[in-house]
Enzyme design. Structure first.
Site, PDB file in Angstrom:
ATOM      1  N   ASP A 252       0.748  -1.068   0.081  1.00 34.63           N
ATOM      2  CA  ASP A 252       0.070  -0.029  -0.036  1.00 34.63           C
ATOM      3  C   ASP A 252       0.891   1.186   0.260  1.00 34.63           C
ATOM      4  OD1 ASP A 252      -2.016   1.970   0.261  1.00 34.63           O
ATOM      5  OD2 ASP A 252      -2.388   1.459   2.266  1.00 34.63           O
ATOM      6  N   LYS A 259       1.519   8.133   0.340  1.00 36.52           N
ATOM      7  CA  LYS A 259       1.941   8.233   1.698  1.00 36.52           C
ATOM      8  C   LYS A 259       3.196   8.757   1.848  1.00 36.52           C
ATOM      9  CE  LYS A 259      -0.289   3.806   3.339  1.00 36.52           C
ATOM     10  NZ  LYS A 259      -1.360   4.454   4.477  1.00 36.52           N
ATOM     11  N   ASP A 270       0.181  -4.975   4.679  1.00 33.23           N
ATOM     12  CA  ASP A 270      -1.101  -4.744   4.277  1.00 33.23           C
ATOM     13  C   ASP A 270      -1.814  -5.624   3.869  1.00 33.23           C
ATOM     14  OD1 ASP A 270      -2.999  -2.654   4.836  1.00 33.23           O
ATOM     15  OD2 ASP A 270      -2.911  -1.669   3.048  1.00 33.23           O
ATOM     16  N   ARG A 334     -11.142  -0.618   2.031  1.00 39.29           N
ATOM     17  CA  ARG A 334     -12.359  -0.691   2.001  1.00 39.29           C
ATOM     18  C   ARG A 334     -13.190  -0.798   0.496  1.00 39.29           C
ATOM     19  NH1 ARG A 334     -12.965   5.007   4.864  1.00 39.29           N
ATOM     20  NH2 ARG A 334     -10.717   4.234   5.852  1.00 39.29           N
TER      21      ARG A 334
HETATM   22  N1  BES Z   1      -3.355   0.347   5.208  1.00 37.71           N
HETATM   23  C1  BES Z   1      -3.970   1.537   5.496  1.00 37.71           C
HETATM   24  C2  BES Z   1      -3.865   1.445   6.966  1.00 37.71           C
HETATM   25  C3  BES Z   1      -2.793   1.370   7.819  1.00 37.71           C
HETATM   26  C4  BES Z   1      -2.167   2.621   8.442  1.00 37.71           C
HETATM   27  C5  BES Z   1      -2.470   0.106   8.295  1.00 37.71           C
HETATM   28  C6  BES Z   1      -1.326   2.371   9.347  1.00 37.71           C
HETATM   29  C7  BES Z   1      -1.463   0.088   9.340  1.00 37.71           C
HETATM   30  C8  BES Z   1      -0.693   1.185   9.793  1.00 37.71           C
HETATM   31  C9  BES Z   1      -4.860   1.972   5.027  1.00 37.71           C
HETATM   32  O1  BES Z   1      -5.157   1.590   3.477  1.00 37.71           O
HETATM   33  C10 BES Z   1      -4.912   3.531   4.649  1.00 37.71           C
HETATM   34  O2  BES Z   1      -4.000   4.151   4.238  1.00 37.71           O
HETATM   35  N2  BES Z   1      -5.988   4.111   5.474  1.00 37.71           N
HETATM   36  C11 BES Z   1      -5.970   5.567   5.484  1.00 37.71           C
HETATM   37  C12 BES Z   1      -7.334   5.851   5.298  1.00 37.71           C
HETATM   38  C13 BES Z   1      -7.571   7.323   5.151  1.00 37.71           C
HETATM   39  C14 BES Z   1      -7.241   7.972   3.973  1.00 37.71           C
HETATM   40  C15 BES Z   1      -9.090   7.716   5.588  1.00 37.71           C
HETATM   41  C16 BES Z   1      -5.397   6.068   6.970  1.00 37.71           C
HETATM   42  O3  BES Z   1      -5.541   5.247   7.836  1.00 37.71           O
HETATM   43  O4  BES Z   1      -4.725   7.077   7.037  1.00 37.71           O
HETATM   44 ZN    ZN Z   2      -3.994  -0.258   2.982  1.00 36.05          ZN
HETATM   45 ZN    ZN Z   3      -4.385   2.763   2.103  1.00 34.12          ZN
END
Ligand code: BES
Ligand code: ZN
Ligand code: ZN
Length: 480
Positions: A252, A259, A270, A334
Site C-alpha cells: 500500500d 503516503k 497490508d 475498504r
Molecule cells: N493500510 C492503511 C491503514 C494502515 C495505516 C495500516 C497504518 C497499518 C498502519 C490504509 O489503507 C490507509 O491508508 N488508510 C488511511 C485511510 C484514510 C485515507 C481515510 C489511513 O488510515 O490513513
Molecule cells: Zn491499506
Molecule cells: Zn491505504
C-alpha cells in the site's frame, strides 16, 4: 522444534534443561528441589527469582539430577490472565534456551492451566524470519512435556502445535517483501495448503462479476489482481459457510494520494488480514475440524502508475451497485473489501461473514498495539468473537456503528464516499462503510492495523509480523 509427551519423573530425564513454571510466591516442587540441595528455594528466598510474568532464570544442576539445567519460568500473580501467562512463559523459556538441543517441561505446577499453552508459546517464541539471512540463530531443538500422555492432553497439544505453526505460516507471508509477496504469490501460498479447494478470479472474471471497486485499486499496478477463494469443508459440516474475508493489499503506497515515505516503510504488511484467514483455513484443514469455511482474499497492490490508477474524485461501482466516490486513493482497503463482502453476501449464502483488515491508522491511534477493533451488525457474533479473542489474548474491543455515521460518508455525486467528511471517527467510519455490503448477513469486522506488526519483540512474538488473528479466528471456528 520437536514436541513430545512423556511420563518420566523430572529428576530422571536426560536433557539440557528442565523448565519449571512457577507463579509468584509458589513453592518449587519438593523432590527436585531437595535433589538440588534446596537451591531453587534459595534463589526464590533471596529474590533472585520472583516468578514475575515472562521472567526466566537458568540454574546449572551439576550432576545432581538428570537435566543439566533448571529454568525457572515466571508466570506472574496467580489468577489474572493465567492462560496467557503460560503462553508467555513458553515464549520466554525458548528464547532463553536458544541453541540447546533438548528441554523438558515440568507440569506439576501448572494447576488448571493447560501445558498446551506453554507449547503454543514455545513454538511462537522460537519463530524467526530467516528467508533472507545467511545464517540463522539456532533454536531449541526439542521439547518434551512431562505428563501422563492422556488423550485430552495430546489432542490439546496437537491443536496448539497446529495453530502455532499456522500463525508462523501467516507471519512468513507478511514478512516476505512485497516484490515477492505479490497477489500471484498469495495464490501460490493458498495452493500450498493441503485439503482445501482454491479458486482464483483474474481481472476479467472479477470484472464480469462487477467488482469495479476492488479492481480500481489495482489500476496503477503492473502486478495483476487475484481474487482468491479458498474453501475448506469438514465432514458433516454445516451447509452454510462461515466466510472469512482478509484484506490482501500486498503493498500500500497510498496510490496517487501517496503516503509519506516513513508511513510506507512497513506497508508490505497490508495483507496481514489475508495471511490470517489463510492461516486459519490451513489450521482448520490440518485439524480436520467439522466446519465449513470460505476464505476470500481480494488481493492487489495499491500503486500510482501510468495505466489507470484511482484518481481522487473518481466514482467506482461495487458489485452490489453501490457507487463510491474515491476521494482518497489511500483508503483502498475498504474498496477491495466492499466487493469481497458483497460477493460473500450475494453468492455464498453464508452463516456469517468476518472480515479482518489492516484498515485504518485511526485504529492504531485508538487502541495502540493492545487490541484490535471489533465492529459488526450482530450482537451474538460480536460477543462470540470478543470472547474467542479474550481466551487467546488476541483482544478485540467492540466499537459502535451508529446510524449517525451515515452522514459522515454520504457522497456528493455518488451513494457514498471512501473517506469521512470529518477529521474524527476514522476507525468507525471505515467500519460503517463496510456494513452496507453485508446486507442482512451477520457480519463482523476486525481492524488489525495496530496489532499486525510489532516494532519490538515480545515474549512470544518477534519484531515484524505478529500473525494476529489466526488464533482468534481458530478459537472462534473451533467453538462453532
Ligand atoms: N493500510 C492503511 C491503514 C494502515 C495505516 C495500516 C497504518 C497499518 C498502519 C490504509 O489503507 C490507509 O491508508 N488508510 C488511511 C485511510 C484514510 C485515507 C481515510 C489511513 O488510515 O490513513
Ligand atoms: Zn491499506
Ligand atoms: Zn491505504
Amino acid at each position: 522444534m520437536k514436541i513430545s509427551v512423556k511420563d518420566v519423573p523430572a529428576e530422571d530425564i536426560k536433557c539440557d534443561a528442565l523448565i519449571i513454571p512457577l507463579w509468584e510466591g509458589q513453592a518449587p516442587p519438593r523432590p527436585i528441589d531437595s535433589a538440588l540441595g534446596g537451591l531453587i528455594k534459595k534463589v526464590c528466598a533471596s529474590g533472585e527469582f520472583k516468578g514475575r510474568r515472562a521472567e526466566a532464570l537458568v540454574l546449572h544442576t551439576g550432576s545432581l539430577i538428570g537435566p543439566g539445567r533448571v529454568l525457572l519460568a515466571g508466570l506472574g500473580k496467580k489468577g489474572t490472565g493465567a492462560d496467557d501467562a503460560m503462553t508467555r512463559a513458553g515464549g520466554a523459556s525458548v528464547k532463553k534456551l536458544r541453541g540447546l538441543a533438548s528441554a523438558a517441561l515440568y507440569t506439576g505446577t501448572c494447576g488448571s492451566v493447560s501445558p498446551a499453552r506453554f507449547v503454543e508459546g514455545a513454538l511462537l517464541g522460537s519463530y524467526e524470519f530467516t528467508a533472507y539471512k545467511k545464517s540463522e540463530r539456532k533454536q531449541l531443538g526439542a521439547l518434551t512435556v512431562l505428563a501422563e500422555p492422556g488423550k485430552s492432553l495430546s489432542s490439546e497439544i496437537k491443536y496448539a502445535r497446529t495453530v502455532a505453526r499456522s500463525v508462523n505460516f501467516a507471519r512468513d507471508l507478511v514478512n516476505t517483501p512485497a516484490r515477492e509477496m505479490t497477489p500471484t504469490a498469495l495464490v501460490r501460498a493458498a495452493r500450498s495448503i493441503k485439503g482445501i479447494t482454491v479458486r482464483v478470479l483474474d481481472r476479467a472474471a472479477a470484472r464480469k462479476l462487477g467488482m469495479d471497486s476492488y479492481l480500481s485499486v489495482s489500476g496503477g499496478s503492473a502486478e495483476p489482481p487475484r481474487f482468491i477463494l479458498a474453501s475448506y469443508k469438514g465432514r458433516g459440516a454445516a451447509a452454510r459457510p462461515t466466510v472469512l474475508v482478509g484484506k490482501s493489499v500486498t503493498f500500500d503506497s497510498g496510490g496517487l494520494s501517496l503516503k509519506p515515505a516513513s508511513s510506507m516503510e512497513t506497508m508490505k504488511y497490508d495483507m496481514a488480514g489475508g495471511a490470517a484467514v489463510l492461516g486459519a483455513v490451513k489450521a482448520a484443514s490440518e485439524l480436520k475440524l467439522k466446519v465449513n469455511l470460505v476464505a476470500l482474499l481480494p488481493a492487489t497492490e495499491n500503486l500510482p502508475g501510468g495505466a489507470s490508477p484511482n484518481k481522487p474524485g473518481d466514482v467506482v461501482r461495487a458489485m452490489d451497485g453501490t457507487t463510491i466516490e474515491v476521494l482518497n486513493t489511500d483508503a483502498e482497503g475498504r474498496l477491495a473489501l466492499a466487493d469481497a463482502i458483497a460477493y460473500a453476501a450475494k453468492k455464498l449464502k453464508p452463516a456469517s461473514i468476518i472480515d479482518i483488515a489492516t484498515l485504518t491508522g485511526a485504529c492504531n491511534v485508538a487502541l495502540g498495539a493492545e487490541a484490535m477493533a471489533l465492529m459488526g451488525n450482530d450482537d451474538g457474533l460480536i460477543k462470540a468473537i470478543a470472547r474467542a479473542g479474550e481466551q487467546v489474548h488476541e483482544r478485540a474491543w467492540h466499537m459502535p456503528l451508529y446510524e449517525e455515521y451515515a452522514e459522515y460518508i454520504k457522497g456528493d455525486i455518488a451513494d457514498i464516499r471512501n473517506i469521512s467528511r470529518r477529521r474524527s471517527g476514522g476507525l468507525v467510519t471505515a467500519g460503517f462503510f463496510l456494513k452496507r455490503f453485508a446486507g442482512d448477513t451477520p457480519w463482523a469486522h476486525l481492524d488489525i492495523a495496530g496489532t499486525a506488526w510489532a516494532d519490538k519483540p515480545g515474549p512470544y512474538t518477534a519484531k515484524g509480523a505478529t500473525g494476529i488473528g489466526v488464533r482468534l479466528l481458530m478459537n472462534y471456528i473451533a467453538s462453532l
